[in-house]
Design an enzyme around this catalytic site. Sequence first.
Site, mmCIF file in Angstrom:
data_model
loop_
_atom_site.group_PDB
_atom_site.id
_atom_site.type_symbol
_atom_site.label_atom_id
_atom_site.label_comp_id
_atom_site.label_asym_id
_atom_site.label_seq_id
_atom_site.Cartn_x
_atom_site.Cartn_y
_atom_site.Cartn_z
ATOM 1 N N MET A 34 -1.467 -12.407 -43.666
ATOM 2 C CA MET A 34 -0.179 -11.750 -43.855
ATOM 3 C C MET A 34 0.455 -11.411 -42.505
ATOM 4 O O MET A 34 1.348 -10.576 -42.413
ATOM 5 C CB MET A 34 -0.321 -10.492 -44.714
ATOM 6 C CG MET A 34 -0.696 -10.800 -46.154
ATOM 7 S SD MET A 34 -0.222 -9.522 -47.345
ATOM 8 C CE MET A 34 -1.086 -8.086 -46.701
ATOM 9 N N HIS A 41 -8.400 -11.842 -37.026
ATOM 10 C CA HIS A 41 -7.786 -13.068 -37.539
ATOM 11 C C HIS A 41 -8.064 -14.257 -36.615
ATOM 12 O O HIS A 41 -8.378 -15.361 -37.073
ATOM 13 C CB HIS A 41 -6.262 -12.901 -37.631
ATOM 14 C CG HIS A 41 -5.797 -11.870 -38.603
ATOM 15 N ND1 HIS A 41 -5.239 -10.676 -38.200
ATOM 16 C CD2 HIS A 41 -5.791 -11.841 -39.961
ATOM 17 C CE1 HIS A 41 -4.899 -9.976 -39.267
ATOM 18 N NE2 HIS A 41 -5.229 -10.641 -40.344
ATOM 19 N N LYS A 153 -14.291 -8.582 -44.194
ATOM 20 C CA LYS A 153 -13.896 -7.174 -44.268
ATOM 21 C C LYS A 153 -13.417 -6.837 -45.673
ATOM 22 O O LYS A 153 -13.763 -5.800 -46.232
ATOM 23 C CB LYS A 153 -12.806 -6.847 -43.255
ATOM 24 C CG LYS A 153 -12.371 -5.375 -43.301
ATOM 25 C CD LYS A 153 -11.295 -5.055 -42.296
ATOM 26 C CE LYS A 153 -9.947 -5.538 -42.750
ATOM 27 N NZ LYS A 153 -9.429 -4.748 -43.912
#
Length: 285
Positions: A34, A41, A153
């Site tokens: 997102m 990331h 996570k």
Amino acid sequence: MTGTVPVVRSVKALRDQVFAWKAEGLQVGLVPTMGALHHGHLSLVDAIAAKVDRVVVSIFVNPTQFGEGEDFDTYPRTEENDRRKLATTPASLVFAPNANEMYPNGFATKVSVGGISDKFEGALRPDHFNGVATVVSKLLLQCLPDVAIFGEKDFQQLAVIRRFVADLNIPVQIMGGTLIREEDGLAASSRNAYLSAEERKVAGQFNVILKDLVAAVKSGTPLRQAEEKASSRLLAAGFKSVDYISVVDPDSLEILDTFDRTARVIAVARIGSVRLLDNMAIDLE
């Protein structure tokens, strides 16, 4: 744009590029995000790049997975900066559609996963996993990568995705990416930016308390006792509330009564307006 990864914004452009790569015999990986990218990331990009020849990173703040009163409107949108960060990784292409491209007029389909999505996050955030399952199904079918990766996570999310990908026979291998932590052990998250300086200090105790829970379970402490102690310690450390802290089966997410197999502790606690997620493996060894 110099210093950034190329971007496409339509499904057609994405498919044209992916099909061209596959026509050359190249393997393609997908990293759905997102945006508001951090080193967690970027680690997913590096991890999947070891398995494939080309990496697509999608950036789309998905409205259907946000509930009423959640932070959809204020969720950080930093595409240009994200693309600069991705230029330091093996990422080959960014897919950054708008909401109309993903959900055009007349869109009426929902992917719903029973059982595993009904508890924990699913119980606290109705329709959240329907939104996740729907958008991830679309991204996988739009790109048709060989492999897609999701961070550990969001452990329940990863389990839900594995479930519907298997159930729907979507021909994509799902990888789990190692949970990345900050220097003090706090799980890396875009929402960490919402914490004040004082709240950030408190947040650093989350992983410490979970590590102590893991050690207690492995030393024979009954599971409910270990969970209750950890919850009390989080509140004493300055957390506003604890949504849940549970020792579960890592595949089904069923709450375990005894520690007789490899397990996972999953937890969500709140500081101010921020919900922090974390989880840790509890191995038998």
